[in-house]
Design an enzyme around this catalytic site. Structure first.
Site, mmCIF file in Angstrom:
data_model
loop_
_atom_site.group_PDB
_atom_site.id
_atom_site.type_symbol
_atom_site.label_atom_id
_atom_site.label_comp_id
_atom_site.label_asym_id
_atom_site.label_seq_id
_atom_site.Cartn_x
_atom_site.Cartn_y
_atom_site.Cartn_z
ATOM 1 N N ARG A 22 35.597 42.486 3.408
ATOM 2 C CA ARG A 22 36.832 43.197 3.099
ATOM 3 C C ARG A 22 36.813 43.780 1.686
ATOM 4 O O ARG A 22 37.836 43.804 1.006
ATOM 5 C CB ARG A 22 38.061 42.276 3.267
ATOM 6 C CG ARG A 22 38.274 41.771 4.673
ATOM 7 C CD ARG A 22 39.072 42.763 5.490
ATOM 8 N NE ARG A 22 39.276 42.319 6.846
ATOM 9 C CZ ARG A 22 40.417 41.802 7.304
ATOM 10 N NH1 ARG A 22 41.456 41.685 6.529
ATOM 11 N NH2 ARG A 22 40.505 41.435 8.555
ATOM 12 N N ARG A 26 43.250 46.052 0.670
ATOM 13 C CA ARG A 26 44.541 46.079 -0.014
ATOM 14 C C ARG A 26 44.578 45.553 -1.435
ATOM 15 O O ARG A 26 45.576 45.712 -2.118
ATOM 16 C CB ARG A 26 45.579 45.328 0.833
ATOM 17 C CG ARG A 26 45.962 46.094 2.078
ATOM 18 C CD ARG A 26 46.618 45.198 3.071
ATOM 19 N NE ARG A 26 45.696 44.131 3.444
ATOM 20 C CZ ARG A 26 45.991 43.163 4.287
ATOM 21 N NH1 ARG A 26 47.182 43.092 4.825
ATOM 22 N NH2 ARG A 26 45.087 42.252 4.590
ATOM 23 N N ARG A 35 46.035 54.623 2.154
ATOM 24 C CA ARG A 35 46.584 54.076 3.405
ATOM 25 C C ARG A 35 47.956 54.659 3.732
ATOM 26 O O ARG A 35 48.296 54.847 4.898
ATOM 27 C CB ARG A 35 46.700 52.554 3.314
ATOM 28 C CG ARG A 35 45.657 51.753 3.992
ATOM 29 C CD ARG A 35 45.640 51.906 5.501
ATOM 30 N NE ARG A 35 46.411 50.872 6.169
ATOM 31 C CZ ARG A 35 47.382 51.080 7.018
ATOM 32 N NH1 ARG A 35 47.755 52.295 7.319
ATOM 33 N NH2 ARG A 35 48.012 50.080 7.593
ATOM 34 N N ASP A 72 37.810 48.280 12.177
ATOM 35 C CA ASP A 72 38.314 46.940 12.458
ATOM 36 C C ASP A 72 37.670 46.427 13.732
ATOM 37 O O ASP A 72 37.254 47.218 14.590
ATOM 38 C CB ASP A 72 39.836 46.932 12.607
ATOM 39 C CG ASP A 72 40.371 45.508 12.510
ATOM 40 O OD1 ASP A 72 40.486 44.993 11.389
ATOM 41 O OD2 ASP A 72 40.614 44.892 13.570
ATOM 42 N N TYR A 146 41.767 37.401 20.606
ATOM 43 C CA TYR A 146 42.863 38.353 20.386
ATOM 44 C C TYR A 146 43.307 38.992 21.696
ATOM 45 O O TYR A 146 44.494 39.233 21.908
ATOM 46 C CB TYR A 146 42.435 39.439 19.392
ATOM 47 C CG TYR A 146 42.327 38.921 17.975
ATOM 48 C CD1 TYR A 146 43.476 38.703 17.205
ATOM 49 C CD2 TYR A 146 41.100 38.628 17.396
ATOM 50 C CE1 TYR A 146 43.389 38.212 15.911
ATOM 51 C CE2 TYR A 146 41.001 38.137 16.098
ATOM 52 C CZ TYR A 146 42.149 37.931 15.364
ATOM 53 O OH TYR A 146 42.067 37.443 14.086
HETATM 54 O O1 CP3 Z 1 35.734 46.170 3.907
HETATM 55 C C1 CP3 Z 1 35.476 45.640 5.016
HETATM 56 O O2 CP3 Z 1 35.179 44.441 5.153
HETATM 57 C C2 CP3 Z 1 35.393 46.543 6.245
HETATM 58 C C3 CP3 Z 1 36.515 46.624 7.099
HETATM 59 C C4 CP3 Z 1 37.026 45.459 7.942
HETATM 60 C C5 CP3 Z 1 38.406 45.314 8.236
HETATM 61 N N1 CP3 Z 1 38.540 44.301 9.143
HETATM 62 C C6 CP3 Z 1 39.477 46.157 7.676
HETATM 63 C C7 CP3 Z 1 40.881 45.719 7.784
HETATM 64 C C8 CP3 Z 1 36.345 44.453 8.641
HETATM 65 C C9 CP3 Z 1 34.861 44.117 8.640
HETATM 66 C C10 CP3 Z 1 37.315 43.739 9.401
HETATM 67 C C11 CP3 Z 1 36.974 42.630 10.307
HETATM 68 C C12 CP3 Z 1 38.052 41.890 10.972
HETATM 69 N N2 CP3 Z 1 39.259 42.337 11.416
HETATM 70 C C13 CP3 Z 1 37.925 40.531 11.369
HETATM 71 C C14 CP3 Z 1 36.709 39.661 11.166
HETATM 72 C C15 CP3 Z 1 36.634 39.085 9.818
HETATM 73 C C16 CP3 Z 1 37.695 38.080 9.520
HETATM 74 O O3 CP3 Z 1 38.549 38.401 8.670
HETATM 75 O O4 CP3 Z 1 37.679 37.002 10.134
HETATM 76 C C17 CP3 Z 1 39.126 40.163 12.002
HETATM 77 C C18 CP3 Z 1 39.462 38.799 12.577
HETATM 78 C C19 CP3 Z 1 39.948 41.320 12.038
HETATM 79 C C20 CP3 Z 1 41.292 41.451 12.677
HETATM 80 C C21 CP3 Z 1 42.316 41.888 11.726
HETATM 81 N N3 CP3 Z 1 42.402 43.134 11.162
HETATM 82 C C22 CP3 Z 1 43.385 41.113 11.243
HETATM 83 C C23 CP3 Z 1 43.643 39.658 11.608
HETATM 84 C C24 CP3 Z 1 44.118 41.941 10.401
HETATM 85 C C25 CP3 Z 1 45.446 41.612 9.768
HETATM 86 C C26 CP3 Z 1 45.349 40.581 8.743
HETATM 87 C C27 CP3 Z 1 44.973 41.197 7.447
HETATM 88 O O5 CP3 Z 1 44.094 40.670 6.772
HETATM 89 O O6 CP3 Z 1 45.626 42.188 7.143
HETATM 90 C C28 CP3 Z 1 43.461 43.201 10.313
HETATM 91 C C29 CP3 Z 1 43.854 44.372 9.512
HETATM 92 C C30 CP3 Z 1 42.833 44.952 8.580
HETATM 93 N N4 CP3 Z 1 41.509 45.123 8.849
HETATM 94 C C31 CP3 Z 1 43.096 45.471 7.271
HETATM 95 C C32 CP3 Z 1 41.871 45.951 6.776
HETATM 96 C C33 CP3 Z 1 41.634 46.630 5.453
HETATM 97 C C34 CP3 Z 1 44.455 45.555 6.607
HETATM 98 C C35 CP3 Z 1 45.209 46.656 7.244
HETATM 99 C C36 CP3 Z 1 46.062 47.463 6.301
HETATM 100 O O7 CP3 Z 1 45.523 48.194 5.436
HETATM 101 O O8 CP3 Z 1 47.274 47.403 6.462
#
Ligand code: CP3
Length: 336
Positions: A22, A26, A35, A72, A146
């Site tokens: 990540r 944010r 965003r 994602d 999910y």
């Molecule tokens: O920079 C990076 O790592 C690349 C992008 C990336 C995102 N999600 C962007 C994201 C990657 C590799 C992921 C993987 C992801 N997404 C996982 C596996 C890794 C982990 O965290 O266990 C999972 C389970 C998800 C599912 C997911 N996506 C959740 C649970 C959430 C909401 C919770 C949170 O942290 O916000 C997301 C949203 C998400 N994915 C955001 C980002 C930047 C935030 C969204 C926003 O900008 O509002």
């Protein structure tokens, strides 16, 4: 020379490469600004210009050895035809599927993933020579969590119940996911991804029996497929929370490296994984808090003897101060 690729080929004695999960997101004010221009998160992920820009933002600030595709893991359930939304302060919401008829009634549309391959190619064209591009997917078990539960959960008890009660449905779902993930990752590679990471974020809730069947086996199949089709592309497996089962995972899946969450001690890693390339395992809360305790953790992680890729044990948290990130990178790079 790309330090990440050299390290993944198990070369000894090189400086430690660093990227972090990540790394785009944010905690960066410029990400929050970008965003705002596309409020729907999936639309943002399917915009090859904006997603590319989000992936590049951390590389402009920090001296990192890799970029990770900005997307994602939940684009796969979306491409399979499931409704997926992201709600502010709640996280992802999906319309749950709980039986084989639900899955069969979904209308698959893999072509919605096409912009993501364009993002891969856009990022690749903007990287410096020493930076590698990481593509990724969620692993079948984590995506199934999910898809069936419809949102996050602490233990996915209902998903494990369905896995045991209705193996017919569950195996069908796993095979469906394996197939689409293999295609999806293969296309990321064709578009320019140089490394693949498989996120099995919820592998840690599984019993031993279900871990072997629904985490290890599907990851193994995907890796075998990719190794056959793209033998030169290294793969990082990240079965989060599985404790010592990481050894079985490493031995059986043929992953080039394994991601380690923050539960492993450096002594344990050195005793048990001394022939394996590892990645991780700084506690994301330690990075958030920073200061001397973080410095101690980083010094400790640098004692890992086998080729190691510096990273966190889980994604960076949105409230992490940027100065802590800068300090972490400087320490890993040996500047201070
Ligand atoms: O920079 C990076 O790592 C690349 C992008 C990336 C995102 N999600 C962007 C994201 C990657 C590799 C992921 C993987 C992801 N997404 C996982 C596996 C890794 C982990 O965290 O266990 C999972 C389970 C998800 C599912 C997911 N996506 C959740 C649970 C959430 C909401 C919770 C949170 O942290 O916000 C997301 C949203 C998400 N994915 C955001 C980002 C930047 C935030 C969204 C926003 O900008 O509002």
């Amino acid at each position: 020379m790309k330090l990440l690729l050299e390290t993944l080929s198990n070369k000894q004695g090189l400086p430690t490469p660093i990227w972090f999960m990540r790394q785009a997101g944010r905690y960066l004010p410029e990400y929050l600004e970008l965003r705002k221009t596309t409020p729907n998160f999936l639309d943002f992920c399917y915009d090859p210009k904006k997603a590319c820009e989000a992936a590049l933002q951390p590389l402009r600030r920090f001296d990192l050895d890799a970029s990770i595709l900005f997307s994602d893991i939940l684009v796969i359930p979306h491409a399979l035809g499931q409704e997926v939304t992201f709600e502010k302060n709640i996280g992802p919401k999906l319309k749950p599927i709980t039986k084989i008829e639900d899955l069969k009634s979904l209308r698959k549309n893999e072509s919605i993933l096409n912009p993501i391959f364009e993002t891969v190619s856009n990022i690749k064209h903007n990287l410096k020579d020493h930076q590698a591009l990481i593509g990724f997917s969620g692993s079948p078990w984590t995506l199934a969590c999910y898809m069936i539960n419809g949102q996050g959960s602490r233990d996915y008890a209902n998903v494990r119940e369905i896995a045991l009660k209705d193996p017919n449905f569950f195996d069908y779902l796993m095979n469906t996911l394996i197939e689409i993930i293999c295609n999806y990752l293969s296309q990321q590679i064709q578009a320019g991804a140089e490394v693949i990471q498989l996120f099995d974020s919820w592998a840690g809730v599984l019993s031993e029996k279900l871990f072997l069947k629904y985490s290890l086996e599907p990851n193994k199949k995907i890796i075998a497929y990719l190794k056959n089709r793209h033998p030169q592309i290294p793969i990082i497996g990240f079965p989060k929370g599985v404790g010592q089962n990481i050894l079985e995972f490493t031995n059986q899946t043929q992953a080039d490296a394994v991601g380690l969450d923050s539960s492993f001690s450096i002594n344990w890693i050195n005793q048990n994984l001394n022939h394996t390339v590892t990645q991780g395992n700084l506690d994301n809360i330690s990075l958030l808090v920073g200061g001397e305790q973080m410095e101690q953790d980083i010094i400790n992680i640098k004692k890992i003897k086998s080729p190691h890729i510096f990273n966190l044990g889980h994604g960076i948290l949105p409230t992490t101060p940027i100065k802590n990130v800068e300090k972490m990178i400087e320490m890993v790079k040996g500047i201070i």
